[in-house]
Design a protein around this motif. Structure first.
Motif, mmCIF file in Angstrom:
data_model
loop_
_atom_site.group_PDB
_atom_site.id
_atom_site.type_symbol
_atom_site.label_atom_id
_atom_site.label_comp_id
_atom_site.label_asym_id
_atom_site.label_seq_id
_atom_site.Cartn_x
_atom_site.Cartn_y
_atom_site.Cartn_z
ATOM 1 N N LYS A 55 0.850 -1.188 0.000
ATOM 2 C CA LYS A 55 0.000 0.000 0.000
ATOM 3 C C LYS A 55 0.890 1.244 0.000
ATOM 4 N N GLY A 56 0.479 2.244 -0.731
ATOM 5 C CA GLY A 56 1.257 3.483 -0.761
ATOM 6 C C GLY A 56 1.576 3.891 -2.187
ATOM 7 N N ALA A 57 2.549 4.781 -2.329
ATOM 8 C CA ALA A 57 2.960 5.228 -3.652
ATOM 9 C C ALA A 57 3.570 4.050 -4.411
ATOM 10 N N PRO A 58 3.463 4.044 -5.759
ATOM 11 C CA PRO A 58 3.961 2.884 -6.511
ATOM 12 C C PRO A 58 5.486 2.790 -6.517
ATOM 13 N N LEU A 59 5.949 1.554 -6.524
ATOM 14 C CA LEU A 59 7.394 1.286 -6.595
ATOM 15 C C LEU A 59 7.607 0.126 -7.557
ATOM 16 N N LEU A 60 8.499 0.318 -8.498
ATOM 17 C CA LEU A 60 8.832 -0.733 -9.456
ATOM 18 C C LEU A 60 10.136 -1.386 -9.013
ATOM 19 N N TYR A 61 10.105 -2.696 -8.846
ATOM 20 C CA TYR A 61 11.268 -3.426 -8.333
ATOM 21 C C TYR A 61 11.764 -4.350 -9.442
ATOM 22 N N LEU A 62 12.900 -3.998 -10.034
ATOM 23 C CA LEU A 62 13.429 -4.771 -11.161
ATOM 24 C C LEU A 62 14.461 -5.777 -10.682
ATOM 25 N N HIS A 63 14.248 -7.020 -11.069
ATOM 26 C CA HIS A 63 15.103 -8.098 -10.562
ATOM 27 C C HIS A 63 16.453 -8.139 -11.277
ATOM 28 N N GLY A 64 17.339 -8.927 -10.701
ATOM 29 C CA GLY A 64 18.667 -9.117 -11.283
ATOM 30 C C GLY A 64 18.704 -10.366 -12.134
ATOM 31 N N LEU A 65 19.782 -11.134 -12.030
ATOM 32 C CA LEU A 65 19.918 -12.310 -12.888
ATOM 33 C C LEU A 65 18.817 -13.340 -12.632
ATOM 34 N N SER A 66 18.390 -13.447 -11.381
ATOM 35 C CA SER A 66 17.284 -14.369 -11.079
ATOM 36 C C SER A 66 15.975 -13.602 -11.081
ATOM 37 N N ARG A 67 14.958 -14.169 -11.713
ATOM 38 C CA ARG A 67 13.630 -13.574 -11.605
ATOM 39 C C ARG A 67 13.103 -13.788 -10.191
ATOM 40 N N PRO A 68 12.099 -13.008 -9.740
ATOM 41 C CA PRO A 68 11.542 -13.253 -8.402
ATOM 42 C C PRO A 68 10.948 -14.650 -8.312
ATOM 43 N N LEU A 69 11.199 -15.307 -7.183
ATOM 44 C CA LEU A 69 10.718 -16.676 -7.017
ATOM 45 C C LEU A 69 9.419 -16.717 -6.232
ATOM 46 N N GLY A 70 8.822 -15.574 -6.017
ATOM 47 C CA GLY A 70 7.579 -15.495 -5.260
ATOM 48 C C GLY A 70 7.546 -14.158 -4.543
ATOM 49 N N TRP A 71 6.520 -13.940 -3.763
ATOM 50 C CA TRP A 71 6.416 -12.699 -2.969
ATOM 51 C C TRP A 71 7.301 -12.901 -1.746
ATOM 52 N N ASP A 72 8.519 -12.447 -1.858
ATOM 53 C CA ASP A 72 9.551 -12.838 -0.914
ATOM 54 C C ASP A 72 9.722 -11.788 0.190
ATOM 55 N N THR A 73 10.663 -12.076 1.095
ATOM 56 C CA THR A 73 10.888 -11.195 2.243
ATOM 57 C C THR A 73 11.183 -9.752 1.827
ATOM 58 N N ASP A 74 11.978 -9.582 0.750
ATOM 59 C CA ASP A 74 12.287 -8.210 0.335
ATOM 60 C C ASP A 74 11.059 -7.499 -0.228
ATOM 61 N N HIS A 75 10.186 -8.233 -0.909
ATOM 62 C CA HIS A 75 8.947 -7.613 -1.391
ATOM 63 C C HIS A 75 8.075 -7.174 -0.212
ATOM 64 N N ILE A 76 7.973 -8.049 0.791
ATOM 65 C CA ILE A 76 7.142 -7.724 1.959
ATOM 66 C C ILE A 76 7.670 -6.472 2.656
ATOM 67 N N GLY A 77 8.993 -6.428 2.815
ATOM 68 C CA GLY A 77 9.592 -5.273 3.493
ATOM 69 C C GLY A 77 9.303 -3.971 2.766
ATOM 70 N N LEU A 78 9.452 -3.982 1.442
ATOM 71 C CA LEU A 78 9.180 -2.764 0.665
ATOM 72 C C LEU A 78 7.685 -2.440 0.675
ATOM 73 N N ALA A 79 6.866 -3.502 0.674
ATOM 74 C CA ALA A 79 5.412 -3.299 0.619
ATOM 75 C C ALA A 79 4.843 -2.750 1.927
ATOM 76 N N LEU A 80 5.646 -2.723 2.981
ATOM 77 C CA LEU A 80 5.188 -2.056 4.206
ATOM 78 C C LEU A 80 4.996 -0.561 3.957
ATOM 79 N N HIS A 81 5.680 -0.038 2.935
ATOM 80 C CA HIS A 81 5.650 1.417 2.693
ATOM 81 C C HIS A 81 5.236 1.812 1.287
#
Lengths: 282, 570
Positions: free
Chosen positions: A33-59
């Motif tokens: 929730k909040g202003a939009p944020l685009l998170y572009l992955h590196g060599l590996s694509r995201p493997l699911g809604w992971d810990t880093d996504h949750i942390g960013l999604a807090l804000h």
């Protein structure tokens, strides 16, 4: 980070989506929730809604796309350069009706993010570059992925030798990065990048454009990253006008995996404008 | 070693066909079954007859694995059903409740139990923070603030707190606890931050669901911090291991049953909420640094394993992982002795009704434990000398005010009003000369009763065992601005409208003020000025002496009193 937090319940909720950009389909996860944020992955694509996504999604409302071709393991014929991916991701924002977004780019995603912010500076609010590819300079040339075998690739990517102890519900949880799914996907990404750039992780011409970036920028780097060396972080920091840099101790190319707690504190503090020291950084 | 009983109150009736893909919402809950289950659990927990040192209950939320979301309620019942053993909670999720409410309940439980209560606190599981939709990055700070407030509320008369999450002003809980000093809290401590917090506050650190070597590394780190950094020596009583146990005379049968019980417990914990990945924020990346020194030992418990006559199979793996200990009394005793000695804990918490274990199985397991295992375990890991946890580890705590003998008492601190030359009660100054003396007086008048009938009182508290009276500040100069002499006589009194007796709150010499810090002294005797009473602050000097000029800018006073307004109107 408490003031603007949407809460853990909200941040854990995500949904898959799919956007058609030209002839290409972009699959993505979105949540928070909040202003939009685009998170572009590196060599590996995201493997699911992971810990880093949750942390960013807090804000933020986080959009985590899978670069076209990264799911199939083959770069589509319509994409012949990193700039093409940048155009695709800008079109993705258009398709999702996102006028302006914060942009977090990791590794390859950082390289794409640099081109996005140069192509359409008005679309990017804040920029976060995490162990970003993109630079190729005489004193510190870009890594050539085509030259790295499995062991060399792992050693270049991770500071962890042996078992990584991550936080779990009942205490520490041992993780084996070397034999886990993440590293397998990194190897798939290696093949994709070899197909796209012959394995080169940067381009010589990008450095001179850095001065044109006006977005407020955070540069986050693992101190033992051997794939995109710390020299590159310093060059980014000294050439991007409104930038600051944080180096995470004991992390390689994937600080969000090896030091997830530190990584999220650093990035979220930047996003919410909080000036709070974070341990294990410099 | 001290030995305590504990139960998780796991819901017993989950359908066998449910897989971990099913979210265990309360659609699967039968309240009738829970009602019966509560009766059985409480019966099992009342174990004084078996000689346990105490009973613990805990809380979890939004999960079939624990149907005890308010463990203070069950603790109250257990207190009522027992007479001598201790009853504790391990513990309250203090960061998710108002800390003063927790303190009040802890004080109640301590009074209800006649001083047998053991307080405990936890940060809660990540899944609980998901369902409460709280920011996990605030968890540790909220926990720390809550503990500080609760501890102060239980050990101090008044609590002031100015924190990031809580602001408390002058709270004083009723009742206050019976135990003095209030015993140390028990808390799980597995992360470096929690271990340090526990050591800094002399708390009892608990660990469960981990191999022996993990317990050892946690407790060793606590000991290192306490002795090297904080210069105190923790005893065995500062450390607690919690083990899930099932005992039967038939060793193989016990192993088989225990495996099923623990598998059911795991099923009941599974997927209580929509939690797709490990939740960030609860810990730092340094939290488990102390476990990396010897990863083999930590994760395989190889040292403990080698020391035992280990058998293959899942039950043995569960046992050595510290998850579920089952077997005959001899095997259970042998493993627990090794566990306690290696890890170095002096408190053992055992739980017998694990997962879907039946009432009968739990009672039998308890009986065998009490008869064959407990007597042997009692002899190990005992602290020398005073061995009770609350005495060996208790920090010096602030004393209550009734015990204060300090001669340097403060002024009365609960004032809410100041009388001064500018107060609305002050009607003017008066001068009277008679018998060779001049008396100058500030005259004040308490208002007549209000139109709505609301009465007012101005109370000037006098000296007591707790304070040296209400602060009276007085500064006097003569007409030319020079200070007046110390022999001037100062009187503060009040007089009622009719035949009410005059009350003298202060009578002394001006030098007492002139020599006091801030020109302030305390009222000597309590005085109450009701509606229509007058209050007078008078200064009397011989006619030939320098006369105080009360209208001079530098002549002033302040009386820090209490204005009591009883509002009768709505």
């Amino acid at each position: 980070m408490s003031a603007a937090s949407a809460g853990a319940g909200v941040a854990c909720q995500f949904s898959p989506g799919s956007a058609r950009v030209g002839e290409l389909k972009t699959e993505f996860l979105q949540g928070g929730k909040g202003a939009p944020l685009l998170y572009l992955h590196g060599l590996s694509r995201p493997l699911g809604w992971d810990t880093d996504h949750i942390g960013l999604a807090l804000h933020r409302r986080v959009y985590a796309p899978v670069l076209p071709g990264w799911k199939a393991g083959r770069v589509p014929s319509q994409v012949t350069s990193i700039q093409d991916y940048a155009r695709l991701m800008l079109a993705f924002l258009e398709e999702e009706k996102i006028e302006k977004a914060d942009l977090v780019g990791h590794s390859l995603g950082g390289w794409i993010a640099l081109h996005m912010v140069l192509q359409a500076p008005e679309r990017i609010e804040r920029l976060v570059l995490v162990d970003s590819m993109g630079l190729d300079i005489e004193a510190s040339s870009a890594t050539d992925l085509s030259t790295l075998d499995e062991t060399a690739l792992y050693n270049a990517m991770f500071a962890t030798r042996g078992v990584l102890v991550a936080a779990g519900d009942f205490g520490g949880v041992p993780l084996d990065l070397r034999h886990g799914a993440l590293f397998k996907h990194i190897q798939n990404g290696q093949q994709n990048l070899v197909a796209l750039t012959s394995g080169k992780c940067g381009e010589a011409s990008l450095r001179s454009s850095l001065k044109d970036i006006s977005a407020e920028t955070l540069i986050v780097w693992g101190d033992t990253d051997l794939l995109t060396p710390l020299d590159h972080a310093n060059i980014l920091a000294s050439n991007i006008r409104r930038s600051r840099m944080t180096v995470i101790k004991g992390a390689g190319h994937y600080p969000q995996k090896e030091k997830p707690q530190t990584f999220l504190r650093v990035v979220c503090n930047f996003l919410v404008g909080r000036n709070e020291p974070v341990e294990e950084t410099w | 070693m001290k030995i305590f009983a504990f139960e998780e109150l796991t819901y017993p009736g989950l359908p066998a066909h449910l897989g971990p893909e099913v979210r265990l919402t309360n659609r699967y809950c039968s309240p009738q079954l829970v009602a019966q289950h509560y009766k059985e659990h409480l019966e099992e927990l009342v174990l004084e007859g078996y000689g346990f040192d105490g009973i613990f209950v805990n809380e979890h939320h939004f999960t079939a694995s624990n149907n005890n979301p308010d463990c203070n309620l069950t603790a109250a019942i257990l207190i009522d059903r027992t007479k001598t053993c201790r009853v504790g909670v391990i513990g309250n999720i203090i960061a998710l409740r108002h800390p003063l409410a927790v303190a009040e309940e802890f004080a109640m439980l301590d009074c209800l139990s006649g001083g047998r209560f053991i307080p405990g606190m936890v940060r809660g599981l990540p899944a609980e923070w998901v369902s409460y939709n709280m920011d996990p990055f605030t968890a540790r700070k909220r926990f720390t603030e809550a503990y500080q407030i609760i501890h102060r509320a239980l050990t101090q008369e008044l609590v002031d707190y100015d924190g990031e999450f809580w602001n408390i002003v002058q709270a004083s809980i009723w009742p206050k606890p019976l135990q003095k000093p209030f015993p140390p809290f028990w808390m799980p401590a597995g992360s470096l931050e929690s271990i340090r917090f526990a050591a800094e506050n002399h708390l009892v650190a608990c660990q469960t669901l981990q191999p022996t070597m993990v317990l050892k590394q946690c407790f060793d780190e606590y000991r290192r911090i306490a002795t090297e950094d904080l210069h105190w020596n923790p005893g065995f009583g500062n450390f607690t291991g919690l083990r899930f146990i099932h005992i039967d005379e038939d060793h193989q049968k016990a192993m088989q049953e225990g495996l099923g019980m623990f598998s059911y417990l795991m099923l009941s914990i599974g997927r209580p909420v929509y939690n797709p990945a490990p939740l960030p924020g609860f810990n730092t990346d340094q939290s488990y640094k102390h476990r990396r020194a010897n990863a083999d030992d930590v994760f395989s418990s190889s040292e403990a394993r080698r020391a035992l006559k280990s058998s293959d199979g899942q039950a043995a793996r569960f046992r050595d992982a510290g998850l579920m200990l089952s077997g005959n009394p001899e095997a259970v005793t042998e493993w627990l002795i090794e566990d306690a000695k290696t890890a170095g804990y002096g408190n053992l918490i055992v739980t017998f009704r694990v997962g879907h274990a039946t009432h009968r199985q739990a009672l039998k397991s308890q009986e065998l434990f009490a008869k064959y295992v407990m007597p042997i375990l009692r002899k190990i890991n005992q602290d020398q000398g005073s061995s009770t946890i609350d005495q060996t580890t208790a920090k010096p705590t602030e004393v209550f005010s009734e015990g204060t003998t300090d001669s340097e008492l403060p002024f009365y601190g609960d004032f809410n009003y100041s009388l001064s030359p500018d107060a609305i009660e002050t009607v003017g100054v008066a001068r009277k000369a008679e018998n060779g003396h001049v008396t100058a007086t500030w005259e004040m008048q308490v208002a007549k009763i209000g139109e709505d009938g609301s009465p007012t009182q101005i109370i000037v508290p006098g000296r007591s065992t707790e304070h040296k009276g209400c602060a009276i500040r007085l500064n006097l100069v003569a007409r030319n601005g020079t200070p007046i002499g110390g022999d001037a006589e100062v009187t503060l009194d009040t007089i009622g409208p009719a035949d009410a007796k005059a009350q003298i709150m202060f009578k002394g010499r001006y030098r007492e003020f002139a020599q006091a810090s801030g020109h302030t002294v305390g009222a000597q005797t309590r005085g109450v000025a009701r509606n229509d009473y007058s209050i007078r602050l008078s200064i009397t000097v011989p006619s030939e002496a320098a006369e105080p000029d009360l209208e001079h800018d530098e002549s002033t006073f302040e009386i820090r009193c209490f204005k009591y307004l009883v509002t009768l109107s709505a």
